[in-house]
Design an enzyme around this catalytic site. Structure first.
Site, PDB file in Angstrom:
ATOM      1  N   ARG A  43       0.853  -1.203   0.000  1.00  0.00           N
ATOM      2  CA  ARG A  43       0.000   0.000   0.000  1.00  0.00           C
ATOM      3  C   ARG A  43       0.878   1.238   0.000  1.00  0.00           C
ATOM      4  NH1 ARG A  43       1.737   3.064   4.538  1.00  0.00           N
ATOM      5  NH2 ARG A  43       1.256   2.049   6.504  1.00  0.00           N
ATOM      6  N   GLU A  89      -6.739   6.914   7.768  1.00  0.00           N
ATOM      7  CA  GLU A  89      -5.622   7.668   8.356  1.00  0.00           C
ATOM      8  C   GLU A  89      -5.067   8.696   7.364  1.00  0.00           C
ATOM      9  OE1 GLU A  89      -2.739   5.405  10.612  1.00  0.00           O
ATOM     10  OE2 GLU A  89      -1.136   6.613   9.733  1.00  0.00           O
ATOM     11  N   ARG A 124      -5.422   5.508   0.665  1.00  0.00           N
ATOM     12  CA  ARG A 124      -4.500   4.406   0.845  1.00  0.00           C
ATOM     13  C   ARG A 124      -4.716   3.543  -0.395  1.00  0.00           C
ATOM     14  NH1 ARG A 124      -2.262   3.200   6.101  1.00  0.00           N
ATOM     15  NH2 ARG A 124      -1.433   5.206   6.736  1.00  0.00           N
ATOM     16  N   CYS A 169       0.837  10.553   9.727  1.00  0.00           N
ATOM     17  CA  CYS A 169       1.764   9.977  10.706  1.00  0.00           C
ATOM     18  C   CYS A 169       3.187  10.087  10.168  1.00  0.00           C
ATOM     19  CB  CYS A 169       1.421   8.513  10.957  1.00  0.00           C
ATOM     20  SG  CYS A 169       2.571   7.721  12.104  1.00  0.00           S
ATOM     21  N   THR A 192       5.681   8.320  10.505  1.00  0.00           N
ATOM     22  CA  THR A 192       6.309   7.053  10.088  1.00  0.00           C
ATOM     23  C   THR A 192       6.066   6.762   8.611  1.00  0.00           C
ATOM     24  OG1 THR A 192       4.360   5.722  10.627  1.00  0.00           O
ATOM     25  CG2 THR A 192       6.016   5.981  12.357  1.00  0.00           C
ATOM     26  N   ARG A 236       4.047   0.496   2.436  1.00  0.00           N
ATOM     27  CA  ARG A 236       4.243  -0.668   3.311  1.00  0.00           C
ATOM     28  C   ARG A 236       3.971  -1.916   2.482  1.00  0.00           C
ATOM     29  NH1 ARG A 236       2.441  -4.056   7.636  1.00  0.00           N
ATOM     30  NH2 ARG A 236       0.236  -3.774   7.152  1.00  0.00           N
ATOM     31  N   ARG A 246       4.097  -7.463  12.603  1.00  0.00           N
ATOM     32  CA  ARG A 246       2.783  -7.058  13.151  1.00  0.00           C
ATOM     33  C   ARG A 246       1.890  -8.283  13.259  1.00  0.00           C
ATOM     34  NH1 ARG A 246       0.735  -1.507   9.981  1.00  0.00           N
ATOM     35  NH2 ARG A 246       2.607  -0.327  10.385  1.00  0.00           N
ATOM     36  N   GLU A 268      -2.210  -3.095  12.420  1.00  0.00           N
ATOM     37  CA  GLU A 268      -1.284  -2.564  13.408  1.00  0.00           C
ATOM     38  C   GLU A 268      -1.845  -2.668  14.818  1.00  0.00           C
ATOM     39  OE1 GLU A 268       0.071   1.443  12.860  1.00  0.00           O
ATOM     40  OE2 GLU A 268       1.942   0.698  13.725  1.00  0.00           O
TER      41      GLU A 268
HETATM   42  P1  ADP Z   1      -1.652  -0.355   6.939  1.00  0.00           P
HETATM   43  O1  ADP Z   1      -2.783   0.266   6.239  1.00  0.00           O
HETATM   44  O2  ADP Z   1      -0.692   0.545   7.601  1.00  0.00           O
HETATM   45  O3  ADP Z   1      -0.948  -1.299   6.083  1.00  0.00           O
HETATM   46  P2  ADP Z   1      -2.652  -2.259   8.987  1.00  0.00           P
HETATM   47  O4  ADP Z   1      -1.452  -2.906   9.567  1.00  0.00           O
HETATM   48  O5  ADP Z   1      -3.679  -1.767   9.930  1.00  0.00           O
HETATM   49  O6  ADP Z   1      -2.334  -0.968   8.186  1.00  0.00           O
HETATM   50  O7  ADP Z   1      -3.297  -3.267   7.953  1.00  0.00           O
HETATM   51  C1  ADP Z   1      -4.485  -2.979   7.318  1.00  0.00           C
HETATM   52  C2  ADP Z   1      -5.204  -4.229   6.869  1.00  0.00           C
HETATM   53  O8  ADP Z   1      -4.462  -4.849   5.846  1.00  0.00           O
HETATM   54  C3  ADP Z   1      -5.372  -5.254   7.964  1.00  0.00           C
HETATM   55  O9  ADP Z   1      -6.630  -5.855   7.853  1.00  0.00           O
HETATM   56  C4  ADP Z   1      -4.313  -6.267   7.648  1.00  0.00           C
HETATM   57  O10 ADP Z   1      -4.628  -7.563   8.092  1.00  0.00           O
HETATM   58  C5  ADP Z   1      -4.303  -6.215   6.137  1.00  0.00           C
HETATM   59  N1  ADP Z   1      -3.033  -6.694   5.569  1.00  0.00           N
HETATM   60  C6  ADP Z   1      -1.812  -6.175   5.714  1.00  0.00           C
HETATM   61  N2  ADP Z   1      -0.890  -6.883   5.068  1.00  0.00           N
HETATM   62  C7  ADP Z   1      -1.544  -7.916   4.481  1.00  0.00           C
HETATM   63  C8  ADP Z   1      -1.166  -9.020   3.670  1.00  0.00           C
HETATM   64  N3  ADP Z   1       0.109  -9.208   3.288  1.00  0.00           N
HETATM   65  N4  ADP Z   1      -2.132  -9.873   3.279  1.00  0.00           N
HETATM   66  C9  ADP Z   1      -3.419  -9.692   3.636  1.00  0.00           C
HETATM   67  N5  ADP Z   1      -3.849  -8.678   4.381  1.00  0.00           N
HETATM   68  C10 ADP Z   1      -2.931  -7.792   4.812  1.00  0.00           C
HETATM   69  C1  CIR Z   2       1.856   5.036  17.644  1.00  0.00           C
HETATM   70  O1  CIR Z   2       2.515   6.048  17.903  1.00  0.00           O
HETATM   71  O2  CIR Z   2       2.107   3.915  18.076  1.00  0.00           O
HETATM   72  C2  CIR Z   2       0.671   5.193  16.711  1.00  0.00           C
HETATM   73  N1  CIR Z   2       0.384   6.581  16.564  1.00  0.00           N
HETATM   74  C3  CIR Z   2       0.934   4.531  15.366  1.00  0.00           C
HETATM   75  C4  CIR Z   2       2.254   4.867  14.753  1.00  0.00           C
HETATM   76  C5  CIR Z   2       2.559   4.210  13.419  1.00  0.00           C
HETATM   77  N2  CIR Z   2       1.462   3.667  12.711  1.00  0.00           N
HETATM   78  C6  CIR Z   2       0.650   4.265  11.829  1.00  0.00           C
HETATM   79  O3  CIR Z   2       0.763   5.409  11.476  1.00  0.00           O
HETATM   80  N3  CIR Z   2      -0.300   3.532  11.326  1.00  0.00           N
END
Ligand code: ADP
Ligand code: CIR
Length: 435
Positions: A144, A304, A308, A350, A352, A359, A388, A393
Protein backbone atom coordinates in the site's frame (compact mmCIF):
# COMPACT_ATOMS: atom_id res chain seq x y z
CA UNK A 1 -4.49 17.93 35.54
CA UNK A 2 -1.46 19.60 37.04
CA UNK A 3 1.22 17.94 39.10
CA UNK A 4 4.40 19.45 40.34
CA UNK A 5 6.52 16.45 41.18
CA UNK A 6 8.89 17.10 38.26
CA UNK A 7 10.29 13.61 38.96
CA UNK A 8 11.33 11.20 36.22
CA UNK A 9 10.36 13.59 33.43
CA UNK A 10 12.29 12.70 30.28
CA UNK A 11 15.43 12.34 32.38
CA UNK A 12 15.94 16.07 32.63
CA UNK A 13 16.45 18.27 35.61
CA UNK A 14 13.12 19.99 34.89
CA UNK A 15 11.39 21.11 38.07
CA UNK A 16 8.56 23.26 36.66
CA UNK A 17 4.86 22.34 36.63
CA UNK A 18 3.84 19.21 34.74
CA UNK A 19 0.66 17.52 33.54
CA UNK A 20 0.46 13.82 34.20
CA UNK A 21 -0.62 12.32 30.88
CA UNK A 22 -2.53 9.09 30.19
CA UNK A 23 -5.89 7.71 29.14
CA UNK A 24 -7.76 9.93 31.66
CA UNK A 25 -7.16 12.98 29.43
CA UNK A 26 -10.23 14.11 27.51
CA UNK A 27 -8.99 16.80 25.12
CA UNK A 28 -5.70 18.22 23.90
CA UNK A 29 -6.30 21.31 26.04
CA UNK A 30 -6.09 19.09 29.15
CA UNK A 31 -2.34 19.01 28.53
CA UNK A 32 -1.79 22.26 30.36
CA UNK A 33 1.84 21.96 31.41
CA UNK A 34 4.87 20.02 30.32
CA UNK A 35 3.71 16.38 29.87
CA UNK A 36 4.80 13.99 32.59
CA UNK A 37 4.73 10.52 31.04
CA UNK A 38 4.23 7.51 33.32
CA UNK A 39 7.13 5.09 33.82
CA UNK A 40 7.41 2.63 30.97
CA UNK A 41 6.43 5.13 28.25
CA UNK A 42 8.69 4.39 25.29
CA UNK A 43 7.33 6.76 22.64
CA UNK A 44 9.50 8.99 20.49
CA UNK A 45 7.29 11.84 21.73
CA UNK A 46 8.46 11.29 25.30
CA UNK A 47 12.06 10.83 24.15
CA UNK A 48 12.26 14.08 22.17
CA UNK A 49 9.85 16.49 23.85
CA UNK A 50 12.29 18.46 25.98
CA UNK A 51 11.11 21.30 28.25
CA UNK A 52 12.73 23.77 25.83
CA UNK A 53 10.78 22.37 22.85
CA UNK A 54 7.57 22.31 24.88
CA UNK A 55 8.01 25.96 25.87
CA UNK A 56 8.75 26.96 22.31
CA UNK A 57 5.78 25.11 20.74
CA UNK A 58 3.06 24.72 23.37
CA UNK A 59 0.93 27.62 22.13
CA UNK A 60 1.78 27.30 18.44
CA UNK A 61 -0.52 26.20 15.63
CA UNK A 62 0.08 25.45 11.97
CA UNK A 63 -1.33 27.63 9.24
CA UNK A 64 -4.58 25.65 9.17
CA UNK A 65 -5.16 26.18 12.90
CA UNK A 66 -4.07 22.67 14.00
CA UNK A 67 -2.42 23.14 17.39
CA UNK A 68 0.77 21.65 18.76
CA UNK A 69 -1.24 20.17 21.62
CA UNK A 70 -3.49 18.40 19.11
CA UNK A 71 -0.39 17.08 17.33
CA UNK A 72 0.95 15.44 20.51
CA UNK A 73 -2.38 14.46 22.08
CA UNK A 74 -2.45 10.89 20.73
CA UNK A 75 0.88 10.14 22.39
CA UNK A 76 -0.18 11.92 25.60
CA UNK A 77 -3.44 9.99 25.90
CA UNK A 78 -2.03 6.68 24.62
CA UNK A 79 1.21 6.36 26.53
CA UNK A 80 1.87 2.99 24.86
CA UNK A 81 2.35 4.80 21.51
CA UNK A 82 5.48 4.02 19.57
CA UNK A 83 5.63 7.50 18.09
CA UNK A 84 2.81 9.59 19.57
CA UNK A 85 2.44 12.50 17.13
CA UNK A 86 0.32 13.26 14.05
CA UNK A 87 0.41 16.20 11.63
CA UNK A 88 -2.73 18.22 10.91
CA UNK A 89 -1.40 19.52 7.61
CA UNK A 90 1.73 19.63 5.48
CA UNK A 91 2.61 22.82 7.36
CA UNK A 92 2.59 21.00 10.76
CA UNK A 93 5.97 19.53 9.81
CA UNK A 94 7.39 23.07 9.47
CA UNK A 95 5.43 24.75 12.29
CA UNK A 96 6.39 22.02 14.80
CA UNK A 97 9.81 21.33 13.26
CA UNK A 98 11.82 21.37 16.53
CA UNK A 99 9.95 18.19 17.58
CA UNK A 100 9.02 16.72 14.18
CA UNK A 101 12.60 16.89 12.84
CA UNK A 102 13.91 14.93 15.83
CA UNK A 103 11.24 12.24 15.46
CA UNK A 104 11.84 11.98 11.71
CA UNK A 105 15.59 11.69 12.26
CA UNK A 106 15.14 9.05 14.93
CA UNK A 107 12.60 6.91 13.01
CA UNK A 108 13.87 7.29 9.42
CA UNK A 109 17.51 8.40 10.01
CA UNK A 110 16.63 11.23 7.61
CA UNK A 111 18.35 14.51 8.50
CA UNK A 112 17.02 18.04 8.01
CA UNK A 113 18.86 18.60 4.73
CA UNK A 114 18.36 15.08 3.30
CA UNK A 115 16.38 14.69 0.06
CA UNK A 116 13.82 12.01 -0.57
CA UNK A 117 14.24 9.76 -3.62
CA UNK A 118 11.60 7.96 -5.62
CA UNK A 119 11.68 4.94 -7.94
CA UNK A 120 8.58 2.84 -8.28
CA UNK A 121 9.91 0.55 -10.98
CA UNK A 122 8.83 -3.00 -10.24
CA UNK A 123 11.16 -4.38 -12.95
CA UNK A 124 14.20 -3.31 -10.86
CA UNK A 125 13.31 -5.64 -8.00
CA UNK A 126 15.93 -8.36 -7.37
CA UNK A 127 13.45 -10.87 -6.10
CA UNK A 128 13.37 -14.26 -7.83
CA UNK A 129 10.06 -16.07 -7.17
CA UNK A 130 10.11 -18.14 -3.97
CA UNK A 131 10.50 -21.94 -4.43
CA UNK A 132 7.07 -23.66 -4.17
CA UNK A 133 7.70 -25.00 -0.63
CA UNK A 134 8.75 -21.51 0.54
CA UNK A 135 5.90 -19.77 -1.27
CA UNK A 136 3.51 -22.16 0.48
CA UNK A 137 4.32 -20.45 3.81
CA UNK A 138 3.12 -17.12 2.44
CA UNK A 139 -0.62 -16.66 2.73
CA UNK A 140 -0.93 -13.32 0.96
CA UNK A 141 1.03 -10.33 -0.32
CA UNK A 142 0.05 -6.66 -0.12
CA UNK A 143 1.63 -3.30 -0.89
CA UNK A 144 0.00 0.00 0.00
CA UNK A 145 0.95 3.63 -0.38
CA UNK A 146 -0.64 6.62 1.34
CA UNK A 147 -1.50 9.86 -0.44
CA UNK A 148 -3.11 13.18 0.56
CA UNK A 149 -4.41 15.93 -1.69
CA UNK A 150 -2.10 18.94 -2.05
CA UNK A 151 -4.76 21.60 -1.56
CA UNK A 152 -6.18 20.47 1.80
CA UNK A 153 -5.05 19.93 5.39
CA UNK A 154 -4.40 16.31 6.44
CA UNK A 155 -7.13 14.15 8.05
CA UNK A 156 -6.62 15.34 11.67
CA UNK A 157 -7.03 18.98 10.56
CA UNK A 158 -9.92 18.64 8.09
CA UNK A 159 -13.38 20.12 8.50
CA UNK A 160 -16.39 17.92 7.80
CA UNK A 161 -17.06 19.76 4.53
CA UNK A 162 -13.45 19.46 3.40
CA UNK A 163 -13.55 15.72 4.06
CA UNK A 164 -16.70 15.38 1.94
CA UNK A 165 -15.15 17.49 -0.84
CA UNK A 166 -12.08 15.26 -0.79
CA UNK A 167 -14.20 12.13 -1.04
CA UNK A 168 -16.02 13.54 -4.07
CA UNK A 169 -12.78 14.61 -5.77
CA UNK A 170 -11.11 11.27 -5.09
CA UNK A 171 -14.10 9.25 -6.28
CA UNK A 172 -14.07 11.19 -9.58
CA UNK A 173 -10.36 10.38 -9.99
CA UNK A 174 -10.97 6.70 -9.16
CA UNK A 175 -13.68 6.48 -11.80
CA UNK A 176 -11.00 7.07 -14.46
CA UNK A 177 -9.32 3.68 -13.86
CA UNK A 178 -9.66 1.17 -16.70
CA UNK A 179 -9.09 -2.53 -17.38
CA UNK A 180 -8.22 -4.69 -14.35
CA UNK A 181 -8.01 -1.53 -12.18
CA UNK A 182 -11.56 -0.48 -12.93
CA UNK A 183 -13.84 -0.71 -9.89
CA UNK A 184 -16.61 0.77 -7.80
CA UNK A 185 -16.70 3.03 -4.74
CA UNK A 186 -18.62 1.83 -1.68
CA UNK A 187 -19.30 4.58 0.91
CA UNK A 188 -19.04 3.41 4.50
CA UNK A 189 -22.14 5.37 5.43
CA UNK A 190 -25.09 3.11 4.77
CA UNK A 191 -22.96 -0.05 4.39
CA UNK A 192 -24.39 -2.84 6.55
CA UNK A 193 -22.30 -3.91 9.56
CA UNK A 194 -22.22 -7.48 8.20
CA UNK A 195 -20.67 -6.36 4.93
CA UNK A 196 -18.21 -4.15 6.82
CA UNK A 197 -17.21 -6.93 9.21
CA UNK A 198 -16.70 -9.38 6.36
CA UNK A 199 -14.49 -6.87 4.51
CA UNK A 200 -12.47 -6.25 7.69
CA UNK A 201 -12.07 -9.94 8.44
CA UNK A 202 -10.90 -10.59 4.89
CA UNK A 203 -8.31 -7.80 5.38
CA UNK A 204 -9.80 -5.55 2.67
CA UNK A 205 -11.15 -2.75 4.86
CA UNK A 206 -9.84 -0.67 7.76
CA UNK A 207 -11.18 -1.38 11.23
CA UNK A 208 -14.52 0.22 11.99
CA UNK A 209 -14.96 2.81 14.67
CA UNK A 210 -17.63 2.15 17.25
CA UNK A 211 -18.36 3.14 20.82
CA UNK A 212 -18.40 0.28 23.39
CA UNK A 213 -22.21 0.49 23.47
CA UNK A 214 -22.54 0.22 19.68
CA UNK A 215 -20.16 -2.73 19.82
CA UNK A 216 -22.33 -4.35 22.47
CA UNK A 217 -25.50 -3.79 20.44
CA UNK A 218 -23.84 -5.25 17.36
CA UNK A 219 -22.61 -8.26 19.30
CA UNK A 220 -26.03 -9.23 20.51
CA UNK A 221 -28.36 -8.23 17.71
CA UNK A 222 -29.28 -11.79 16.69
CA UNK A 223 -30.15 -13.03 20.18
CA UNK A 224 -33.61 -13.22 21.81
CA UNK A 225 -34.68 -10.68 24.46
CA UNK A 226 -33.59 -12.64 27.55
CA UNK A 227 -30.22 -13.53 26.15
CA UNK A 228 -29.88 -9.97 24.90
CA UNK A 229 -30.45 -8.52 28.40
CA UNK A 230 -28.04 -10.96 30.02
CA UNK A 231 -25.39 -10.24 27.47
CA UNK A 232 -25.97 -6.52 27.73
CA UNK A 233 -25.22 -6.77 31.48
CA UNK A 234 -21.95 -8.53 30.65
CA UNK A 235 -21.18 -5.83 28.10
CA UNK A 236 -21.86 -3.05 30.61
CA UNK A 237 -19.57 -4.82 33.10
CA UNK A 238 -16.99 -4.97 30.29
CA UNK A 239 -17.26 -1.25 29.81
CA UNK A 240 -16.88 -0.58 33.53
CA UNK A 241 -13.88 -2.88 33.63
CA UNK A 242 -12.37 -1.22 30.56
CA UNK A 243 -12.75 2.15 32.31
CA UNK A 244 -11.15 0.70 35.48
CA UNK A 245 -8.28 -0.79 33.48
CA UNK A 246 -7.91 2.64 31.89
CA UNK A 247 -7.84 4.38 35.24
CA UNK A 248 -5.15 2.00 36.42
CA UNK A 249 -3.06 3.17 33.49
CA UNK A 250 -3.06 -0.22 31.77
CA UNK A 251 -3.91 -0.62 28.14
CA UNK A 252 -7.64 -1.23 27.59
CA UNK A 253 -6.63 -2.60 24.21
CA UNK A 254 -4.81 -5.52 25.83
CA UNK A 255 -7.88 -6.05 27.98
CA UNK A 256 -10.17 -6.02 24.94
CA UNK A 257 -7.88 -8.40 23.06
CA UNK A 258 -8.07 -10.90 25.91
CA UNK A 259 -11.88 -10.66 25.75
CA UNK A 260 -12.08 -10.68 21.95
CA UNK A 261 -13.65 -14.03 21.61
CA UNK A 262 -16.12 -14.00 24.47
CA UNK A 263 -18.63 -16.70 23.52
CA UNK A 264 -17.19 -16.76 20.03
CA UNK A 265 -18.43 -13.25 19.35
CA UNK A 266 -15.70 -11.10 17.93
CA UNK A 267 -15.30 -7.54 19.14
CA UNK A 268 -14.00 -5.32 16.39
CA UNK A 269 -12.44 -2.14 17.66
CA UNK A 270 -11.54 1.15 16.02
CA UNK A 271 -8.15 2.72 16.48
CA UNK A 272 -7.78 4.78 19.68
CA UNK A 273 -4.52 6.31 18.37
CA UNK A 274 -6.40 7.80 15.42
CA UNK A 275 -9.35 8.70 17.65
CA UNK A 276 -7.09 10.85 19.85
CA UNK A 277 -5.66 12.82 16.93
CA UNK A 278 -9.12 13.75 15.60
CA UNK A 279 -9.03 11.35 12.66
CA UNK A 280 -12.27 9.59 13.55
CA UNK A 281 -14.53 12.66 13.73
CA UNK A 282 -17.96 12.32 12.08
CA UNK A 283 -17.31 8.64 11.37
CA UNK A 284 -18.42 7.08 8.96
CA UNK A 285 -19.35 10.15 6.91
CA UNK A 286 -16.93 10.88 4.07
CA UNK A 287 -15.23 7.47 4.28
CA UNK A 288 -15.37 4.55 1.92
CA UNK A 289 -13.61 1.90 -0.09
CA UNK A 290 -13.07 1.52 -3.82
CA UNK A 291 -12.18 -1.86 -5.24
CA UNK A 292 -12.08 -3.86 -8.46
CA UNK A 293 -14.16 -7.03 -8.79
CA UNK A 294 -11.29 -9.34 -7.75
CA UNK A 295 -10.45 -7.13 -4.73
CA UNK A 296 -6.81 -7.08 -5.85
CA UNK A 297 -6.80 -3.30 -6.22
CA UNK A 298 -8.37 -1.22 -3.46
CA UNK A 299 -8.36 2.38 -2.33
CA UNK A 300 -9.37 3.40 1.18
CA UNK A 301 -10.75 6.92 1.27
CA UNK A 302 -10.37 9.22 4.30
CA UNK A 303 -9.02 6.76 6.82
CA UNK A 304 -5.62 7.67 8.36
CA UNK A 305 -4.67 9.25 5.03
CA UNK A 306 -7.02 10.57 2.38
CA UNK A 307 -6.03 7.75 0.05
CA UNK A 308 -4.50 4.41 0.85
CA UNK A 309 -3.84 2.79 -2.54
CA UNK A 310 -3.56 -0.96 -2.10
CA UNK A 311 -2.55 -3.86 -4.34
CA UNK A 312 -2.96 -7.32 -2.81
CA UNK A 313 -3.65 -10.95 -3.60
CA UNK A 314 -3.42 -14.41 -2.12
CA UNK A 315 -0.04 -16.15 -2.42
CA UNK A 316 3.51 -14.91 -2.91
CA UNK A 317 3.61 -13.18 -6.31
CA UNK A 318 5.34 -9.98 -5.21
CA UNK A 319 6.13 -8.85 -8.77
CA UNK A 320 2.51 -8.94 -9.81
CA UNK A 321 1.38 -7.04 -6.72
CA UNK A 322 4.09 -4.38 -7.15
CA UNK A 323 3.51 -4.02 -10.89
CA UNK A 324 -0.22 -3.47 -10.33
CA UNK A 325 0.50 -0.82 -7.70
CA UNK A 326 2.98 0.89 -10.03
CA UNK A 327 0.33 1.12 -12.77
CA UNK A 328 -2.28 2.39 -10.33
CA UNK A 329 -0.11 5.13 -8.81
CA UNK A 330 1.24 6.23 -12.21
CA UNK A 331 -2.33 6.67 -13.41
CA UNK A 332 -3.67 8.46 -10.35
CA UNK A 333 -0.74 10.94 -10.30
CA UNK A 334 -2.05 12.13 -13.68
CA UNK A 335 -5.52 12.96 -12.40
CA UNK A 336 -4.87 14.20 -8.85
CA UNK A 337 -2.27 16.46 -7.21
CA UNK A 338 -0.79 15.11 -3.99
CA UNK A 339 0.98 16.81 -1.07
CA UNK A 340 4.71 16.26 -1.61
CA UNK A 341 8.05 17.97 -1.13
CA UNK A 342 11.64 17.15 -1.99
CA UNK A 343 12.69 16.63 1.66
CA UNK A 344 9.75 14.64 3.03
CA UNK A 345 8.43 13.00 -0.17
CA UNK A 346 4.70 12.26 0.08
CA UNK A 347 3.15 13.98 3.09
CA UNK A 348 1.18 11.81 5.51
CA UNK A 349 -0.54 12.37 8.83
CA UNK A 350 1.76 9.98 10.71
CA UNK A 351 5.49 10.77 10.45
CA UNK A 352 6.31 7.05 10.09
CA UNK A 353 4.67 7.05 6.65
CA UNK A 354 6.42 10.10 5.17
CA UNK A 355 8.42 9.64 1.97
CA UNK A 356 7.09 6.69 0.04
CA UNK A 357 4.18 6.03 2.45
CA UNK A 358 4.75 2.47 1.28
CA UNK A 359 4.24 -0.67 3.31
CA UNK A 360 4.93 -3.94 1.49
CA UNK A 361 3.89 -6.95 3.52
CA UNK A 362 3.29 -10.64 3.49
CA UNK A 363 1.18 -12.69 5.84
CA UNK A 364 3.45 -15.64 6.54
CA UNK A 365 3.26 -18.74 8.75
CA UNK A 366 6.39 -19.11 10.87
CA UNK A 367 5.44 -21.57 13.64
CA UNK A 368 9.01 -22.40 14.70
CA UNK A 369 10.78 -19.08 14.35
CA UNK A 370 7.97 -17.25 16.12
CA UNK A 371 8.57 -19.48 19.17
CA UNK A 372 12.02 -17.90 19.42
CA UNK A 373 10.86 -14.31 19.67
CA UNK A 374 14.26 -12.70 20.32
CA UNK A 375 15.79 -14.32 17.28
CA UNK A 376 12.72 -13.47 15.18
CA UNK A 377 12.96 -9.81 16.24
CA UNK A 378 16.74 -9.78 15.64
CA UNK A 379 16.28 -10.87 12.02
CA UNK A 380 13.53 -8.25 11.62
CA UNK A 381 15.85 -5.50 12.92
CA UNK A 382 18.75 -6.66 10.76
CA UNK A 383 16.65 -6.54 7.58
CA UNK A 384 14.72 -3.34 8.40
CA UNK A 385 11.38 -5.10 8.59
CA UNK A 386 8.68 -4.99 11.26
CA UNK A 387 6.50 -7.74 12.69
CA UNK A 388 2.78 -7.06 13.15
CA UNK A 389 -0.23 -9.17 14.01
CA UNK A 390 -2.38 -10.13 11.05
CA UNK A 391 -5.38 -8.01 12.01
CA UNK A 392 -3.57 -4.76 11.40
CA UNK A 393 -1.28 -2.56 13.41
CA UNK A 394 -1.31 -3.09 17.20
CA UNK A 395 -3.12 -6.43 16.73
CA UNK A 396 -2.18 -9.84 18.07
CA UNK A 397 -1.41 -12.76 15.81
CA UNK A 398 -3.16 -16.06 15.54
CA UNK A 399 -2.09 -19.38 14.07
CA UNK A 400 1.64 -18.39 14.03
CA UNK A 401 0.89 -16.19 11.05
CA UNK A 402 2.59 -12.78 11.05
CA UNK A 403 2.57 -9.61 8.98
CA UNK A 404 6.14 -8.84 7.91
CA UNK A 405 6.73 -5.47 6.22
CA UNK A 406 9.39 -2.85 5.47
CA UNK A 407 10.01 -0.52 8.40
CA UNK A 408 11.70 2.34 6.55
CA UNK A 409 9.70 4.61 4.28
CA UNK A 410 11.60 7.91 3.83
CA UNK A 411 14.88 8.66 2.03
CA UNK A 412 14.78 5.39 0.09
CA UNK A 413 12.93 4.53 -3.07
CA UNK A 414 9.84 2.35 -3.35
CA UNK A 415 11.72 -0.47 -5.10
CA UNK A 416 14.38 -0.48 -2.35
CA UNK A 417 11.75 -0.77 0.37
CA UNK A 418 9.92 -3.63 -1.34
CA UNK A 419 13.38 -5.20 -1.63
CA UNK A 420 13.86 -4.79 2.18
CA UNK A 421 10.68 -6.76 2.77
CA UNK A 422 11.68 -9.50 0.28
CA UNK A 423 15.15 -9.85 1.84
CA UNK A 424 13.79 -10.05 5.39
CA UNK A 425 11.14 -12.60 4.47
CA UNK A 426 13.66 -14.73 2.57
CA UNK A 427 15.92 -14.83 5.64
CA UNK A 428 12.99 -15.73 7.92
CA UNK A 429 11.93 -18.58 5.63
CA UNK A 430 15.51 -19.86 5.52
CA UNK A 431 15.72 -19.88 9.33
CA UNK A 432 12.26 -21.45 9.74
CA UNK A 433 13.39 -24.34 7.54
CA UNK A 434 16.56 -24.89 9.60
CA UNK A 435 14.62 -25.19 12.87
P1 ADP B 1 -1.65 -0.35 6.94
O1 ADP B 1 -2.78 0.27 6.24
O2 ADP B 1 -0.69 0.54 7.60
O3 ADP B 1 -0.95 -1.30 6.08
P2 ADP B 1 -2.65 -2.26 8.99
O4 ADP B 1 -1.45 -2.91 9.57
O5 ADP B 1 -3.68 -1.77 9.93
O6 ADP B 1 -2.33 -0.97 8.19
O7 ADP B 1 -3.30 -3.27 7.95
C1 ADP B 1 -4.48 -2.98 7.32
C2 ADP B 1 -5.20 -4.23 6.87
O8 ADP B 1 -4.46 -4.85 5.85
C3 ADP B 1 -5.37 -5.25 7.96
O9 ADP B 1 -6.63 -5.85 7.85
C4 ADP B 1 -4.31 -6.27 7.65
O10 ADP B 1 -4.63 -7.56 8.09
C5 ADP B 1 -4.30 -6.21 6.14
N1 ADP B 1 -3.03 -6.69 5.57
C6 ADP B 1 -1.81 -6.18 5.71
N2 ADP B 1 -0.89 -6.88 5.07
C7 ADP B 1 -1.54 -7.92 4.48
C8 ADP B 1 -1.17 -9.02 3.67
N3 ADP B 1 0.11 -9.21 3.29
N4 ADP B 1 -2.13 -9.87 3.28
C9 ADP B 1 -3.42 -9.69 3.64
N5 ADP B 1 -3.85 -8.68 4.38
C10 ADP B 1 -2.93 -7.79 4.81
C1 CIR C 1 1.86 5.04 17.64
O1 CIR C 1 2.51 6.05 17.90
O2 CIR C 1 2.11 3.92 18.08
C2 CIR C 1 0.67 5.19 16.71
N1 CIR C 1 0.38 6.58 16.56
C3 CIR C 1 0.93 4.53 15.37
C4 CIR C 1 2.25 4.87 14.75
C5 CIR C 1 2.56 4.21 13.42
N2 CIR C 1 1.46 3.67 12.71
C6 CIR C 1 0.65 4.26 11.83
O3 CIR C 1 0.76 5.41 11.48
N3 CIR C 1 -0.30 3.53 11.33
Amino acid sequence: MGCSSGKDVQDTAYTGPTTLVGSHLKTAEDVVDYPHFPDGTKSLLKKHLTPAIWNELKDKQDKHGFTFKQAIFSGCKNTDSGIGVYAGSHDSYAAFAPLMDKIILDYHKHGKSAKHVSDMDASKLKAPPFAPEDAAMIVSTRIRVGRNLADYPLGPGLSKQQRLDIMNTVVKALETFEGDLQGKFYPLQGMSKDVQNKLIEDHFLFKQVSTPLQTARERFKDLDKMQYLMNLCVAVLDIIKIRRVNALGQSPFIYIMTRRNIRGIKVLEGDRFLEACNLNREWPEGRGIFHNDEKTFLVWVNEEDQLRIISMQQGADLHKVFERLQRATTHIEKVAKFAHDSHLGYITSCPTNLGTALRASVHIRLPKLSQRWDEFQKIADEFYVQIRGIHGEHSESTDATYDISNKRRLGRSEKDLVQDMYNGVKKMIEREKQL
